[in-house]
Write an enzyme that holds these catalytic residues in place. Structure first.
Site: not given
Ligand SMILES: *Cc1c(COP(=O)(O)O)cnc(C)c1O
Length: 496
Positions: A113
């Site tokens: 993120k």
């Molecule tokens: C948020 C997240 C995801 C999922 O990503 P999306 O864009 O919501 O599909 C996968 N792995 C981790 C570690 C995350 O923090």
């Protein structure tokens, strides 16, 4: 250069500028902003081979944010992707067995993120200036763990902004909680609520829709905005790393320039994999898009049957950031499948909220033929971590492992063809040491998370990242608690 305008997936708004869409977050009809047309790349892959991450990001984002000047966009990029990442490459590709991993966890909070939330604050403040918004921007966010910390880190000390994050007290891991409550920055605020993640999310949504509250705060000089993944300002920066990942595979000899690759993406809200789809549409040589779910396999069922059905038990898994039953960003794919018919999307979304499900017709599903849904059970996820470590010494986190299982299943199905698969690695194993070390050896099961960091270091040979090192000795700076029904009062008090 392309002039990209946005419209709402539900049809009621059109010809919206990027800066407006970024500030507003979500359209008035409840839809998500999408580009009227996905732009095409104007640089050749060959030209891009020698580019830095920042240059690739610029050449991708300039097409989507066409009302930003070159100088504005480059300024946002250089402030975001700097030494807060622990490698100059920003998003390195590493090779293990026949697979490549695109490591997106080298940012300040060691989850992917950071790739979007380190730039969003700058995009947002730049966009607000262009939209002549004079109020201070207050970001409200509910988090089940990763988003909250990444948003806090991104917005900390960014002028003209404040951020308030709500998390379920007792509902996030020890490391995730410590990461949030030790957050520095005068403009940051973290609140534990007496309730679960849904309560936090509902409370935040209610505040976004509370016109009286918004009016009251406007008089005090504040305006709300959102940092969650439905904001186009979060989605677009993610397109860049698919190009960058591809180019690295060319450079390290895994593929020839122009050859296609598959991507395996651990998926929750469908944001990350949608960015891969946009990259493919822009001209990145991607073949199959593997949509990898954990036991909450709504998306697997959707791609297998065309029916999206959220009426099922919510499972708590060892990949908690993917524990989700309503994947908001899928709405953007539905819009593409419906060839831009906002009414169709609106009907699906109404059906989802009234009946808990919707079905996309067979002809439209043909547009999604490059997506393949896979899911990994808990057992498969743990086994993948265990086996890959045994075979190569490389340790992946639980979310990445779900993507790895998907890549293996593609192989077993004989679908991989000659294409190599790039597995998108979304978190550092240091973020989930309990589950990761437990997968490697049962004897770690009764260790405390913070005590496992040293063990993980000696097994993996990877240094403990600054994000978690000594975290339990850092000063707790946030200790506000509130009831699930008191979130609004709490926000008023914080902003008083
Ligand atoms: C948020 C997240 C995801 C999922 O990503 P999306 O864009 O919501 O599909 C996968 N792995 C981790 C570690 C995350 O923090």
């Amino acid at each position: 250069m392309t002039n990209t305008l946005y419209l709402s997936t539900r049809g009621q708004e059109k010809e919206i500028k990027a800066s407006y869409a970024i500030v507003k977050g979500i359209a008035s009809d409840g839809g998500l902003y999408v580009p009227a047309q996905i732009p095409k790349m104007d640089q050749t892959l060959e030209d891009m081979l020698t580019m830095s991450y920042q240059d690739v990001a610029y050449h991708v984002m300039k097409h989507f944010f066409s009302d930003f000047t070159e100088c504005e966009l480059k300024d946002c990029i250089s402030k975001a992707y700097d030494s807060k990442f622990d490698t100059e490459v920003i998003a390195p590709v590493v090779q293990q067995k026949e697979y490549s991993f695109l490591e997106l966890f080298h940012g300040p909070t060691i989850a992917f993120k950071d790739m979007a939330l380190s730039i969003l604050p700058y995009l947002l403040t730049t966009a607000a200036k262009k939209q002549k918004i004079e109020e201070e921007i207050v970001i409200l966010a509910a988090t089940s763990g990763d988003t909250g910390k990444a948003a806090l880190a991104g917005f900390a000390d960014v002028e003209g902004t404040k951020i308030i994050v709500f998390y379920p007290k007792g509902g996030v891991s020890k490391i995730q909680e410590l990461q949030m409550v030790t957050q520095k920055g005068d403009n940051t605020c973290v609140v534990g609520i007496d309730g679960n993640f849904d309560d936090a999310q509902t409370g935040v949504k209610e505040m976004f829709q509370d016109e009286a509250l918004k009016e009251e705060l406007k008089k005090k000089g504040y305006v709300f905005s959102s940092a969650n993944s439905i904001n186009i300002g979060r989605l677009v920066p993610q397109v860049a790393y698919y190009f960058y990942g591809y180019l690295q595979m060319v450079k390290n000899g895994s593929v020839k320039l122009g050859d296609k690759i598959n991507v395996a993406v651990p998926t929750g809200n469908f944001g990350n994999i949608l960015a891969a789809y946009y990259a493919k549409e822009m001209g990145c040589p991607i073949g199959k898009l593997l949509c990898a779910s954990n036991d909450n396999k709504v998306l697997y069922d959707f791609f297998s049957t065309g029916t999206y059905n959220r009426k099922r038990e919510f499972m708590l898994t060892c990949s908690p950031s993917m524990d989700i039953l309503v994947s908001s960003n899928l709405e953007r794919l539905l819009f593409a499948l419906a060839q831009g018919q906002g009414d169709t999307v609106k009907n699906h979304m109404e059906s989802l909220s009234v009946n808990g499900e919707y079905t996309v017709d067979k002809d439209q599903m043909k547009g999604a033929k490059d997506f393949i849904g896979y899911f990994a059970t808990e057992k498969e996820t743990y086994k993948a971590i265990h086996d890959l470590h045994l075979q190569t010494g490389y340790i992946m986190d639980t979310h990445t492992a779900v993507g790895y299982v998907a890549a293996q299943k593609l192989e077993e199905d004989g679908e991989a063809g000659k294409a190599k698969t790039l597995i998108v690695s979304t978190a550092s194993p240091y973020k989930f040491p309990g589950s990761v070390m437990g997968a490697i050896d049962e004897r770690y099961s009764d260790y405390k998370e913070m005590d496992l960091l040293v063990e993980l270091k000696s097994l993996s040979g990877v240094d403990i990242p600054g994000a978690v090192k000594g975290l339990d000795e850092e000063q707790v700076l946030h200790d506000i608690l509130c009831g699930a029904k008191e979130m609004k009062a709490c926000v008023k008090e914080i902003l008083a």
